[in-house]
Design a protein around this motif. Structure first.
Motif, PDB file in Angstrom:
ATOM      1  N   VAL A 122     -84.549 -31.769  42.491  1.00  2.49           N
ATOM      2  CA  VAL A 122     -84.740 -31.739  41.049  1.00  2.49           C
ATOM      3  C   VAL A 122     -83.424 -31.347  40.375  1.00  2.49           C
ATOM      4  N   PRO A 123     -83.066 -31.986  39.259  1.00  2.19           N
ATOM      5  CA  PRO A 123     -81.832 -31.614  38.567  1.00  2.19           C
ATOM      6  C   PRO A 123     -81.849 -30.145  38.136  1.00  2.19           C
ATOM      7  N   ILE A 124     -80.716 -29.475  38.313  1.00  2.00           N
ATOM      8  CA  ILE A 124     -80.575 -28.071  37.940  1.00  2.00           C
ATOM      9  C   ILE A 124     -79.417 -27.934  36.957  1.00  2.00           C
ATOM     10  N   ILE A 125     -79.711 -27.335  35.808  1.00  3.31           N
ATOM     11  CA  ILE A 125     -78.670 -27.026  34.827  1.00  3.31           C
ATOM     12  C   ILE A 125     -78.511 -25.511  34.783  1.00  3.31           C
ATOM     13  N   MET A 126     -77.336 -25.027  35.125  1.00  5.82           N
ATOM     14  CA  MET A 126     -77.083 -23.590  35.125  1.00  5.82           C
ATOM     15  C   MET A 126     -76.785 -23.099  33.714  1.00  5.82           C
ATOM     16  N   VAL A 127     -77.142 -21.847  33.479  1.00  3.65           N
ATOM     17  CA  VAL A 127     -76.762 -21.160  32.253  1.00  3.65           C
ATOM     18  C   VAL A 127     -75.858 -20.003  32.662  1.00  3.65           C
ATOM     19  N   GLU A 150     -71.120 -25.691  43.397  1.00  4.35           N
ATOM     20  CA  GLU A 150     -71.048 -25.982  44.817  1.00  4.35           C
ATOM     21  C   GLU A 150     -72.363 -25.654  45.527  1.00  4.35           C
ATOM     22  N   ALA A 151     -73.162 -24.751  44.931  1.00  2.00           N
ATOM     23  CA  ALA A 151     -74.459 -24.412  45.512  1.00  2.00           C
ATOM     24  C   ALA A 151     -75.493 -25.501  45.267  1.00  2.00           C
ATOM     25  N   GLY A 152     -75.194 -26.423  44.341  1.00  2.00           N
ATOM     26  CA  GLY A 152     -76.114 -27.539  44.133  1.00  2.00           C
ATOM     27  C   GLY A 152     -76.513 -27.819  42.707  1.00  2.00           C
ATOM     28  N   ALA A 153     -75.982 -27.059  41.732  1.00  2.00           N
ATOM     29  CA  ALA A 153     -76.311 -27.334  40.333  1.00  2.00           C
ATOM     30  C   ALA A 153     -75.672 -28.651  39.897  1.00  2.00           C
ATOM     31  N   ASP A 154     -76.344 -29.336  38.979  1.00  2.00           N
ATOM     32  CA  ASP A 154     -75.855 -30.633  38.503  1.00  2.00           C
ATOM     33  C   ASP A 154     -74.985 -30.521  37.262  1.00  2.00           C
ATOM     34  N   ASP A 155     -75.187 -29.476  36.479  1.00  2.00           N
ATOM     35  CA  ASP A 155     -74.451 -29.315  35.226  1.00  2.00           C
ATOM     36  C   ASP A 155     -74.591 -27.864  34.802  1.00  2.00           C
ATOM     37  N   TYR A 156     -73.915 -27.491  33.715  1.00  2.00           N
ATOM     38  CA  TYR A 156     -74.054 -26.125  33.235  1.00  2.00           C
ATOM     39  C   TYR A 156     -73.827 -26.071  31.730  1.00  2.00           C
ATOM     40  N   VAL A 157     -74.362 -25.010  31.118  1.00  2.00           N
ATOM     41  CA  VAL A 157     -74.107 -24.706  29.713  1.00  2.00           C
ATOM     42  C   VAL A 157     -73.755 -23.230  29.630  1.00  2.00           C
ATOM     43  N   VAL A 158     -73.024 -22.876  28.578  1.00  2.00           N
ATOM     44  CA  VAL A 158     -72.542 -21.507  28.410  1.00  2.00           C
ATOM     45  C   VAL A 158     -73.326 -20.822  27.298  1.00  2.00           C
ATOM     46  N   LYS A 159     -73.687 -19.545  27.531  1.00  5.95           N
ATOM     47  CA  LYS A 159     -74.353 -18.756  26.502  1.00  5.95           C
ATOM     48  C   LYS A 159     -73.395 -18.457  25.357  1.00  5.95           C
ATOM     49  N   PRO A 160     -73.871 -18.332  24.125  1.00  4.74           N
ATOM     50  CA  PRO A 160     -75.258 -18.545  23.690  1.00  4.74           C
ATOM     51  C   PRO A 160     -75.634 -20.021  23.734  1.00  4.74           C
ATOM     52  N   VAL A 161     -76.829 -20.284  24.239  1.00 10.42           N
ATOM     53  CA  VAL A 161     -77.271 -21.657  24.457  1.00 10.42           C
ATOM     54  C   VAL A 161     -77.762 -22.265  23.154  1.00 10.42           C
ATOM     55  N   GLN A 162     -77.238 -23.435  22.811  1.00 18.26           N
ATOM     56  CA  GLN A 162     -77.706 -24.178  21.649  1.00 18.26           C
ATOM     57  C   GLN A 162     -78.708 -25.228  22.124  1.00 18.26           C
ATOM     58  N   ALA A 163     -79.876 -25.252  21.506  1.00 18.72           N
ATOM     59  CA  ALA A 163     -80.950 -26.137  21.958  1.00 18.72           C
ATOM     60  C   ALA A 163     -80.528 -27.603  21.947  1.00 18.72           C
ATOM     61  N   ARG A 164     -79.773 -28.013  20.930  1.00 22.96           N
ATOM     62  CA  ARG A 164     -79.387 -29.427  20.848  1.00 22.96           C
ATOM     63  C   ARG A 164     -78.425 -29.800  21.976  1.00 22.96           C
ATOM     64  N   VAL A 165     -77.547 -28.857  22.363  1.00 25.49           N
ATOM     65  CA  VAL A 165     -76.620 -29.110  23.468  1.00 25.49           C
ATOM     66  C   VAL A 165     -77.384 -29.189  24.785  1.00 25.49           C
TER      67      VAL A 165
END
Length: 229
Positions: free
Chosen positions: A73-78, A92-107
């Protein structure tokens, strides 16, 4: 309606992400710990997991590794801003993408929709109806099945899309930025660490970490290319 599992220990952040994603049309389930997230993964069967790295008890990295042992399953890290080492380790552990806090819902919504499109994994103008062989590697583009030495290879969406993109043009050198835009749909000056981490994972799954990579070759100063016989 895409199903999103949010694993986040901060109740305010968890609620904000939940409300924002529901407003964007997602079905959302939340968990406050890594252990709870793993318990809810199988019965909920999410389309995407949004995973905070900094969790009490079982860390987000451990959760990511546990998920990858049994699910693609796709994993997006925060992540927290400035945690560059955590980003690299998480990818490298297997996440597909990431976003940085503070998280914006539209992003986050845009990243979720992009990673779901990658599950389709189609490569424009290069889809072939039959399986193609590259030495011991067989790629069925129509069925989205990859086997290596006769054994199926379980690939996360980003890994499969990267392999399809590179192998569609054997010998062609792709810059990291070109791959970032083609696979992750990130715009100009995106984070090329996504590419490098995904290449490392893909090489590992194809059994190439022990020597010079044959399928995915590094062209120093330029990027990557797919090797052909």
């Amino acid at each position: 309606m895409p199903r999103v599992l949010i694993v986040e220990d901060d109740p305010d952040v968890r609620q904000a992400i939940q409300l924002g994603l529901r407003h964007q049309g997602h079905d959302v389930l939340t968990a406050g710990t890594g252990e709870e997230g793993l318990e809810r993964l199988l019965p909920y069967h999410p389309d995407v997991v949004v995973l905070d790295l900094m969790l009490p008890g079982m860390s987000g990295l451990d959760v990511c590794r546990r998920i990858r042992e049994r699910d693609q399953v796709p994993i997006i890290m925060v992540t927290a801003k400035g945690d560059d080492i955590d980003v690299v380790v998480g990818l490298e552990a297997g996440a597909d993408d990431y976003v940085v806090k503070p998280v914006q819902a539209r992003v986050l919504d845009a990243r979720i929709r992009a990673v779901l499109r990658r599950q389709d994994a189609s490569v424009p103008d290069s889809v072939r109806p039959r399986a193609e062989s590259h030495g011991e590697l067989v790629i069925d583009r129509a069925g989205l099945v990859v086997t290596h030495r006769g054994e199926p290879v379980a690939l996360a969406p980003s890994e499969l899309r990267l392999l399809l993109t590179l192998s569609a043009s054997p010998g062609q050198v792709f810059s990291r930025q070109q791959l970032l835009e083609a696979v992750w749909e990130h715009g100009y000056n995106g984070d090329v660490r996504l590419v490098d981490a995904c290449v490392k994972r893909l090489r590992g799954k194809l059994g190439e970490l022990g020597g010079d990579p044959w399928y995915i070759q590094t062209v120093r100063g330029f990027g990557y290319r797919f090797g052909s016989p």
